[in-house]
Write a protein that holds these residues in place. Structure first.
Motif, short mmCIF file in Angstrom:
data_model
loop_
_atom_site.label_atom_id
_atom_site.label_comp_id
_atom_site.label_asym_id
_atom_site.label_seq_id
_atom_site.Cartn_x
_atom_site.Cartn_y
_atom_site.Cartn_z
N SER A 1 0.82 -1.22 0.00
CA SER A 1 0.00 0.00 0.00
C SER A 1 0.85 1.26 0.00
O SER A 1 0.47 2.26 -0.60
CB SER A 1 -0.97 -0.01 1.18
OG SER A 1 -0.25 -0.09 2.39
N TYR A 2 2.02 1.24 0.64
CA TYR A 2 2.83 2.46 0.68
C TYR A 2 3.38 2.85 -0.68
O TYR A 2 3.77 3.98 -0.89
CB TYR A 2 3.95 2.37 1.73
CG TYR A 2 4.98 1.27 1.53
CD1 TYR A 2 6.03 1.42 0.65
CD2 TYR A 2 4.90 0.09 2.25
CE1 TYR A 2 6.99 0.43 0.48
CE2 TYR A 2 5.85 -0.90 2.11
CZ TYR A 2 6.89 -0.73 1.21
OH TYR A 2 7.83 -1.72 1.05
N ARG B 1 1.46 2.40 -3.51
CA ARG B 1 0.30 2.81 -4.30
C ARG B 1 0.13 4.32 -4.33
O ARG B 1 -0.39 4.86 -5.29
CB ARG B 1 -0.96 2.15 -3.76
CG ARG B 1 -1.01 0.68 -4.07
CD ARG B 1 -2.37 0.08 -3.82
NE ARG B 1 -2.28 -1.35 -3.97
CZ ARG B 1 -2.40 -2.21 -2.97
NH1 ARG B 1 -2.68 -1.79 -1.75
NH2 ARG B 1 -2.27 -3.49 -3.19
N SER B 2 0.59 4.99 -3.30
CA SER B 2 0.45 6.44 -3.26
C SER B 2 1.33 7.13 -4.30
O SER B 2 1.14 8.31 -4.58
CB SER B 2 0.77 6.97 -1.86
OG SER B 2 2.12 6.68 -1.55
N ASN B 3 2.27 6.41 -4.88
CA ASN B 3 3.17 6.99 -5.89
C ASN B 3 2.76 6.65 -7.32
O ASN B 3 3.50 6.94 -8.25
CB ASN B 3 4.60 6.48 -5.66
CG ASN B 3 5.20 6.96 -4.37
OD1 ASN B 3 5.04 8.11 -4.00
ND2 ASN B 3 5.87 6.06 -3.67
#
Length: 162
Positions: free
Chosen positions: A124-125, A127-129
């Motif tokens: 998930s960390y 996915r923000s990019n």
């Protein structure tokens, strides 16, 4: 697995050094010259374990260049380095007496051999990019760090067999 101070799976790319902290499951991409220097310094200053796939042949040589050394021999590592290409090669094709040749396919093929049915899920960390211009490059580097880390974990648990 015995406790250790840190385990960093790393991968060098033309414009990136990616580091996955295996014990914390935290990945940091160091992109472009200044950041890559910081990433290279983080690897060589580790006092735990660093893990690569083909690091002895390529990644550490490139890291030494980034840090301004004239050769890889100038790197003074205070950590243990496990090169999973060499380790998997020795497991799958044990060296003959007087040998020492490294055999084996690349990282992706080696990973598929040991994890034939495992899907690699994007954390998930990352996915923000997804909207970042460098996302595909970062994702590719993260996958290489992740696969290297997974091979190392399986090896350290004694489950990496021919």
């Amino acid at each position: 697995m015995a406790a250790t101070s840190e385990v960093l799976a790393f991968d060098w790319g033309t414009n990136i050094i990616g580091i996955l902290d295996v014990l914390k499951n935290e990945y940091i991409p160091y992109i472009n010259t200044e950041e890559m220097t910081n990433g290279a310094q983080r690897i060589v200053s580790s006092t735990g374990t660093i893990v690569s796939f083909n690091g002895n042949t390529k990644d550490l040589m490139e890291i030494s260049k980034i840090l301004g050394y004239s050769s890889e021999e100038e790197l003074h590592l205070d950590c243990e380095h496990n090169d999973m290409l060499e380790i998997t090669s020795d497991i799958r094709w044990p060296p003959k007496p007087g040998g020492g040749t490294i055999f084996g396919p690349g990282l992706r093929e080696t990973y598929k051999h040991y994890f034939p049915d495992k899907e690699i899920a994007l954390p998930s960390y990352l996915r923000s990019n997804e909207e970042s211009a460098n996302f595909e490059y970062i994702l590719s580097n993260w996958r290489d760090c992740y696969m290297t880390a997974e091979l190392w974990i399986k090896w350290k648990s004694g489950e990496l067999t021919p």
